[in-house]
Design a protein around this motif. Structure first.
Motif, PDB file in Angstrom:
ATOM      1  N   ALA A 132       0.835  -1.211   0.000  1.00 33.93           N
ATOM      2  CA  ALA A 132       0.000   0.000   0.000  1.00 33.93           C
ATOM      3  C   ALA A 132       0.859   1.247   0.000  1.00 33.93           C
ATOM      4  O   ALA A 132       0.567   2.225  -0.713  1.00 33.93           O
ATOM      5  CB  ALA A 132      -0.930  -0.016   1.215  1.00 33.93           C
ATOM      6  N   GLU A 135       2.414   1.792  -3.546  1.00 38.11           N
ATOM      7  CA  GLU A 135       1.452   2.274  -4.539  1.00 38.11           C
ATOM      8  C   GLU A 135       1.083   3.739  -4.299  1.00 38.11           C
ATOM      9  O   GLU A 135       1.054   4.550  -5.231  1.00 38.11           O
ATOM     10  CB  GLU A 135       0.196   1.399  -4.511  1.00 38.11           C
ATOM     11  N   ILE A 136       0.808   4.093  -3.053  1.00 34.61           N
ATOM     12  CA  ILE A 136       0.340   5.446  -2.754  1.00 34.61           C
ATOM     13  C   ILE A 136       1.458   6.468  -2.918  1.00 34.61           C
ATOM     14  O   ILE A 136       1.231   7.580  -3.424  1.00 34.61           O
ATOM     15  CB  ILE A 136      -0.252   5.483  -1.329  1.00 34.61           C
ATOM     16  N   GLU A 139       1.779   7.198  -6.518  1.00 33.08           N
ATOM     17  CA  GLU A 139       0.639   8.004  -6.991  1.00 33.08           C
ATOM     18  C   GLU A 139       0.805   9.474  -6.621  1.00 33.08           C
ATOM     19  O   GLU A 139       0.603  10.366  -7.451  1.00 33.08           O
ATOM     20  CB  GLU A 139      -0.651   7.450  -6.379  1.00 33.08           C
ATOM     21  N   LEU A 163      -4.328   9.166   2.134  1.00 31.59           N
ATOM     22  CA  LEU A 163      -4.676   8.021   1.288  1.00 31.59           C
ATOM     23  C   LEU A 163      -4.357   6.695   1.976  1.00 31.59           C
ATOM     24  O   LEU A 163      -5.129   5.733   1.892  1.00 31.59           O
ATOM     25  CB  LEU A 163      -3.922   8.113  -0.040  1.00 31.59           C
ATOM     26  N   LEU A 164      -3.224   6.646   2.679  1.00 26.17           N
ATOM     27  CA  LEU A 164      -2.830   5.410   3.347  1.00 26.17           C
ATOM     28  C   LEU A 164      -3.772   5.086   4.505  1.00 26.17           C
ATOM     29  O   LEU A 164      -4.091   3.915   4.752  1.00 26.17           O
ATOM     30  CB  LEU A 164      -1.397   5.527   3.849  1.00 26.17           C
ATOM     31  N   THR A 165      -4.235   6.114   5.212  1.00 23.49           N
ATOM     32  CA  THR A 165      -5.177   5.896   6.312  1.00 23.49           C
ATOM     33  C   THR A 165      -6.462   5.255   5.811  1.00 23.49           C
ATOM     34  O   THR A 165      -6.989   4.306   6.420  1.00 23.49           O
ATOM     35  CB  THR A 165      -5.487   7.227   7.010  1.00 23.49           C
ATOM     36  N   LYS A 166      -6.971   5.756   4.678  1.00 26.48           N
ATOM     37  CA  LYS A 166      -8.199   5.189   4.109  1.00 26.48           C
ATOM     38  C   LYS A 166      -7.974   3.746   3.645  1.00 26.48           C
ATOM     39  O   LYS A 166      -8.844   2.882   3.834  1.00 26.48           O
ATOM     40  CB  LYS A 166      -8.675   6.049   2.942  1.00 26.48           C
ATOM     41  N   ARG A 167      -6.798   3.509   3.043  1.00 24.15           N
ATOM     42  CA  ARG A 167      -6.528   2.171   2.523  1.00 24.15           C
ATOM     43  C   ARG A 167      -6.413   1.135   3.651  1.00 24.15           C
ATOM     44  O   ARG A 167      -7.015   0.056   3.596  1.00 24.15           O
ATOM     45  CB  ARG A 167      -5.232   2.200   1.716  1.00 24.15           C
ATOM     46  N   LEU A 168      -5.660   1.446   4.692  1.00 24.76           N
ATOM     47  CA  LEU A 168      -5.421   0.479   5.765  1.00 24.76           C
ATOM     48  C   LEU A 168      -6.611   0.326   6.703  1.00 24.76           C
ATOM     49  O   LEU A 168      -6.713  -0.672   7.420  1.00 24.76           O
ATOM     50  CB  LEU A 168      -4.174   0.882   6.568  1.00 24.76           C
ATOM     51  N   LYS A 170      -9.480  -0.374   5.871  1.00 17.00           N
ATOM     52  CA  LYS A 170     -10.244  -1.531   5.401  1.00 17.00           C
ATOM     53  C   LYS A 170      -9.800  -2.818   6.086  1.00 17.00           C
ATOM     54  O   LYS A 170     -10.555  -3.793   6.148  1.00 17.00           O
ATOM     55  CB  LYS A 170     -10.090  -1.681   3.891  1.00 17.00           C
ATOM     56  N   TYR A 171      -8.570  -2.805   6.577  1.00 16.64           N
ATOM     57  CA  TYR A 171      -8.018  -4.002   7.218  1.00 16.64           C
ATOM     58  C   TYR A 171      -7.868  -3.810   8.731  1.00 16.64           C
ATOM     59  O   TYR A 171      -7.118  -4.546   9.378  1.00 16.64           O
ATOM     60  CB  TYR A 171      -6.665  -4.332   6.601  1.00 16.64           C
TER      61      TYR A 171
END
Length: 281
Positions: A132, A135-136, A139, A163-168, A170-171
């Motif tokens: 993650a 990728e971020i 970007e 962006l990383l806060t939103k991505r992680l 989810k998990y």
């Protein structure tokens, strides 16, 4: 007459070597079972029961917990803030190659530890977090020219963090902080930046020198104007009456210095007394 110990104590006949071994084995089994009947969860962690390879959704707090010996085990999940460091290679908006070293501080949501371990497993750092970040960072880096990545590092880090806060999330992983430790560019770009900085410094020096010269010129003009104004005022003070008064003062000084003798001359006319010459004596 000799009497054996077995005859004196009939009960000892029953303590044969085989029976003693059995008792020892039983004691060992009791100790093993007792030792495997509980387990502890360390501070800063939560625990999950694992029964025949299957996780239980009950989250165990730090402390000692009972379990079924040889059937259940307790796995521990670290919920303290943990640092993950990643190196990323990307390109800026102006196609400059950029190597970025990023450090992310994250933690596991205690209440959701079961979902994380059941769906991802214990290697979630390499499975979820590092990809993650890679990728971020790529970007966000592509949005800015190379120079802006240096001068606007805080803004870049803020966008990566968002962006990383939103991505992680989810998990069930929490991003506590993110730091861009270093941006590394090509040697050619570094040389161009250095040359630009030197040119800017020289331009700034030239601008400062020009301002200094302009200020000095203005000071000289102001001084000359002041002197001209002063001279003008002095000329305005010189009136005919003042000139006549000065002449009288000079003549009076000359008479004070005259000894009463007239100069000798060959002509018949009486010479004119040069009062200015007498005044200068």
């Amino acid at each position: 007459m000799f009497v054996s110990s077995t005859e004196l104590n009939p009960k000892m006949k029953s303590w044969r070597p085989g029976k003693m071994i059995g008792v020892a084995v039983a004691v060992v089994l009791v100790l093993l079972i007792g030792g495997n009947a509980y387990s502890s969860v360390e501070y800063g962690h939560v625990g999950l029961y694992k029964t025949f390879g299957k996780l239980d959704d009950q989250v165990l707090s730090p402390g000692i917990h009972l379990k079924i010996p040889f059937i259940q085990s307790i796995i521990q999940v670290n919920t303290q803030v943990t640092k993950s460091e990643t190196d990323t290679s990307a390109s800026s908006k102006d196609l400059q190659p950029v190597s970025t070293h990023v450090a992310v501080n994250y933690s596991v949501n205690k209440e959701s530890a079961f979902n994380l371990m059941n769906n991802i497993g214990g290697r979630f750092d390499s499975v979820i977090i590092n990809p993650a970040i890679q990728e971020i960072v790529k970007e966000v880096t592509a949005r800015y020219p190379a120079e802006d990545l240096i001068t606007r590092r805080d803004i870049v880090a803020g966008e990566i963090s968002e962006l990383l806060t939103k991505r992680l999330a989810k998990y069930d992983l929490i991003v506590n902080d993110i730091n861009i430790v270093n941006f590394k560019f090509s040697d050619a770009f570094n040389q161009s930046i250095e040359a630009k900085q030197v040119a800017q410094q020289q331009a700034l020096k030239a601008e400062n020198d020009l301002k200094r010269v302009q200020i000095e010129a203005k000071q000289k003009v102001a001084q000359a104007q002041a002197e001209a104004e002063s001279l003008k005022l002095k000329k305005q003070e010189v009136t005919p009456e003042l000139v006549q008064l000065k002449q009288i003062e000079v003549q009076e000084k000359a008479l004070d210095k005259w000894d009463g003798k007239l100069p000798s001359v060959t002509g018949g006319a009486t010479p004119f007394i040069d009062l200015d010459s007498l005044a200068s004596k």
